[in-house]
Design a protein around this motif. Structure first.
Motif, PDB file in Angstrom:
ATOM      1  N   ALA A 180       0.842  -1.204   0.000  1.00  0.00           N
ATOM      2  CA  ALA A 180       0.000   0.000   0.000  1.00  0.00           C
ATOM      3  C   ALA A 180       0.874   1.250   0.000  1.00  0.00           C
ATOM      4  CB  ALA A 180      -0.936  -0.004   1.205  1.00  0.00           C
ATOM      5  N   SER A 186      -4.476  -0.819  -2.508  1.00  0.00           N
ATOM      6  CA  SER A 186      -5.148   0.150  -1.651  1.00  0.00           C
ATOM      7  C   SER A 186      -5.717  -0.562  -0.431  1.00  0.00           C
ATOM      8  CB  SER A 186      -6.277   0.848  -2.409  1.00  0.00           C
ATOM      9  OG  SER A 186      -7.006   1.675  -1.522  1.00  0.00           O
ATOM     10  N   LEU A 187      -5.539   0.049   0.717  1.00  0.00           N
ATOM     11  CA  LEU A 187      -6.139  -0.483   1.939  1.00  0.00           C
ATOM     12  C   LEU A 187      -7.339   0.348   2.372  1.00  0.00           C
ATOM     13  CD1 LEU A 187      -2.962  -1.402   4.018  1.00  0.00           C
ATOM     14  CD2 LEU A 187      -4.369  -2.883   2.599  1.00  0.00           C
ATOM     15  N   GLU A 188      -7.779   1.236   1.519  1.00  0.00           N
ATOM     16  CA  GLU A 188      -8.951   2.073   1.801  1.00  0.00           C
ATOM     17  C   GLU A 188     -10.203   1.196   1.792  1.00  0.00           C
ATOM     18  OE1 GLU A 188      -8.836   5.378   2.594  1.00  0.00           O
ATOM     19  OE2 GLU A 188      -6.670   5.126   2.506  1.00  0.00           O
ATOM     20  N   ALA A 189     -11.065   1.415   2.753  1.00  0.00           N
ATOM     21  CA  ALA A 189     -12.318   0.660   2.831  1.00  0.00           C
ATOM     22  C   ALA A 189     -13.244   1.090   1.712  1.00  0.00           C
ATOM     23  CB  ALA A 189     -12.980   0.879   4.178  1.00  0.00           C
ATOM     24  N   ALA A 190     -13.947   0.151   1.145  1.00  0.00           N
ATOM     25  CA  ALA A 190     -14.921   0.465   0.103  1.00  0.00           C
ATOM     26  C   ALA A 190     -16.101   1.191   0.733  1.00  0.00           C
ATOM     27  CB  ALA A 190     -15.395  -0.820  -0.580  1.00  0.00           C
ATOM     28  N   ALA A 191     -16.581   2.217   0.049  1.00  0.00           N
ATOM     29  CA  ALA A 191     -17.698   3.022   0.596  1.00  0.00           C
ATOM     30  C   ALA A 191     -19.024   2.354   0.351  1.00  0.00           C
ATOM     31  CB  ALA A 191     -17.689   4.406  -0.032  1.00  0.00           C
TER      32      ALA A 191
END
Length: 191
Positions: A180, A186-191
């Protein structure tokens, strides 16, 4: 709950084993309510480092080494014990990567340190990211280390994580955070 004050008091501590790599002690503890916990075994290890290393071809440089405790070959990140002579975790990671794989150069970034097993161990594992590295010398692992260097595509490593491809569980998280930081996932959470 007060998270700054230790809830247990150590009333006695006895060293059971001490050598160059490990110190095992047995602590006698008292809880805030007065209950005694004994023995509580604690392993004092030196700090460790591991490097998420991406070569110039964007492949992860890994090591497969024999792990006697597990009685198996384990695919892992290069790394090891931080020596007293190492100026910092990046210096230790550079040294370990060069020794174990012969790779060097590139750009280096310190990522984080996490406890290996905070219930019973005192040490931390320092994670370093190296990008754009290349083979600069022959590998020269310690005489007691049985190591094979493997360079793997990022996609292959990621696909193998759910199947247990990586033998060292602490390295799974390090790989995710390192990739990342390198912009590969990506380690961003899915919205």
């Amino acid at each position: 709950m007060d998270t700054e004050t230790p809830p247990w008091t150590t009333t006695e501590s006895k060293i059971l084993v001490e050598d160059r790599w490990i110190r095992l002690r047995a602590d006698r503890l008292r809880t805030a309510s007065g209950q005694e916990i004994a023995p509580w075994y604690v392993l004092d290890y030196p700090e460790w480092c591991a490097v998420v290393a991406l070569d110039e071809a964007d492949r992860l440089v890994m090591v497969r080494q024999w792990r006697h405790g597990a009685q198996s070959w384990s695919l892992e990140l290069p790394g090891g014990v931080m020596d007293a002579e190492d100026a910092d975790p990046i210096a230790a990671a550079r040294r370990e990567l060069l020794e174990e794989t012969g790779f060097g150069g590139g750009a280096w970034t310190y990522l984080y340190a996490g406890h290996a097993n905070p219930a019973i161990q005192t040490n931390r594992l320092h994670i370093v990211l190296a990008t754009g590295i290349r083979l600069v010398a022959p590998a020269a692992p310690e005489p007691t280390e049985l190591i094979r260097v493997e360079t793997l595509p990022v996609a292959e490593v990621l696909a193998g994580l759910p199947r247990g491809l990586i033998g060292q569980s602490m390295h799974v998280g390090a790989i995710c955070v390192g990739l990342a930081a390198a912009g590969r996932i990506s380690l961003e959470a899915a919205a």
